[in-house]
Design a protein around this motif. Sequence first.
Motif, PDB file in Angstrom:
ATOM      1  N   ILE A   1       9.568  -3.969  -2.774  1.00  0.00           N
ATOM      2  CA  ILE A   1       8.965  -3.858  -4.094  1.00  0.00           C
ATOM      3  C   ILE A   1       9.877  -4.389  -5.190  1.00  0.00           C
ATOM      4  O   ILE A   1       9.400  -4.895  -6.207  1.00  0.00           O
TER       5      ILE A   1
ATOM      6  N   TRP B   1       2.624  -6.139 -11.076  1.00  0.00           N
ATOM      7  CA  TRP B   1       1.813  -5.325 -10.180  1.00  0.00           C
ATOM      8  C   TRP B   1       0.463  -5.018 -10.796  1.00  0.00           C
ATOM      9  O   TRP B   1       0.340  -4.863 -12.015  1.00  0.00           O
TER      10      TRP B   1
ATOM     11  N   ARG C   1       0.836  -1.197   0.000  1.00  0.00           N
ATOM     12  CA  ARG C   1       0.000   0.000   0.000  1.00  0.00           C
ATOM     13  C   ARG C   1       0.867   1.241   0.000  1.00  0.00           C
ATOM     14  O   ARG C   1       2.000   1.237   0.471  1.00  0.00           O
ATOM     15  N   GLN C   2       0.298   2.316  -0.534  1.00  0.00           N
ATOM     16  CA  GLN C   2       1.003   3.579  -0.618  1.00  0.00           C
ATOM     17  C   GLN C   2       0.071   4.700  -0.184  1.00  0.00           C
ATOM     18  O   GLN C   2      -0.920   4.987  -0.849  1.00  0.00           O
TER      19      GLN C   2
ATOM     20  N   GLY D   1      -3.799  -0.884  -8.685  1.00  0.00           N
ATOM     21  CA  GLY D   1      -4.116  -0.296  -7.399  1.00  0.00           C
ATOM     22  C   GLY D   1      -5.595  -0.023  -7.222  1.00  0.00           C
ATOM     23  O   GLY D   1      -6.316   0.250  -8.175  1.00  0.00           O
TER      24      GLY D   1
ATOM     25  N   GLU E   1       6.210   6.246   0.631  1.00  0.00           N
ATOM     26  CA  GLU E   1       6.598   5.232  -0.332  1.00  0.00           C
ATOM     27  C   GLU E   1       5.701   4.010  -0.202  1.00  0.00           C
ATOM     28  O   GLU E   1       4.972   3.845   0.783  1.00  0.00           O
ATOM     29  N   ARG E   2       5.755   3.158  -1.201  1.00  0.00           N
ATOM     30  CA  ARG E   2       4.955   1.947  -1.199  1.00  0.00           C
ATOM     31  C   ARG E   2       5.519   0.952  -0.189  1.00  0.00           C
ATOM     32  O   ARG E   2       6.694   0.591  -0.254  1.00  0.00           O
TER      33      ARG E   2
ATOM     34  N   TYR F   1      -3.994   0.441  -2.497  1.00  0.00           N
ATOM     35  CA  TYR F   1      -3.539  -0.915  -2.250  1.00  0.00           C
ATOM     36  C   TYR F   1      -3.234  -1.611  -3.569  1.00  0.00           C
ATOM     37  O   TYR F   1      -4.036  -1.589  -4.500  1.00  0.00           O
ATOM     38  N   TYR F   2      -2.073  -2.245  -3.633  1.00  0.00           N
ATOM     39  CA  TYR F   2      -1.607  -2.931  -4.830  1.00  0.00           C
ATOM     40  C   TYR F   2      -1.367  -4.405  -4.537  1.00  0.00           C
ATOM     41  O   TYR F   2      -0.810  -4.752  -3.501  1.00  0.00           O
TER      42      TYR F   2
END
Length: 126
Positions: free
Chosen positions: A110, A116, A38-39, A119, A44-45, A94-95
């Motif tokens: 990551i 990916w 999540r970012q 999101g 940052e993610r 959220y990814y």
Amino acid sequence: QVQLVESGGGLAQTGGSLRLSCAASGRTFSAYALAWFRQAPGKERDFVAAISRFGGRTYYTDSVKDRFRISRDNAKNTLYLEMDNLRLEDTAVYYCAATGRDTTVFFTTISQYDWWGQGTQVTVSS
């Protein structure tokens, strides 16, 4: 390549629940270990949770431990994230992510993931 598409994001109240889904296509789903990141705005993610290829092992970052549950249904090519007792700080995009790398440990950065999703936004309000 494997294509990943997240869904299920939206608006929830603090203390509420949401279920995120990630639908996959293009390759053999069970060949990949999967994760949620999540970012949040201005950050940052970050890693949230990971699950092994057949769902037997899971791993969570401390801030979501005992509140979130990651699972997968390989027959449906779908990854899930059940989120309970939501907090304001859970607000983020959220990814879902997949890795085809051979590993016996969980990846939490990551750079260790190959594919990916686009999101899905989760917004938690008081």
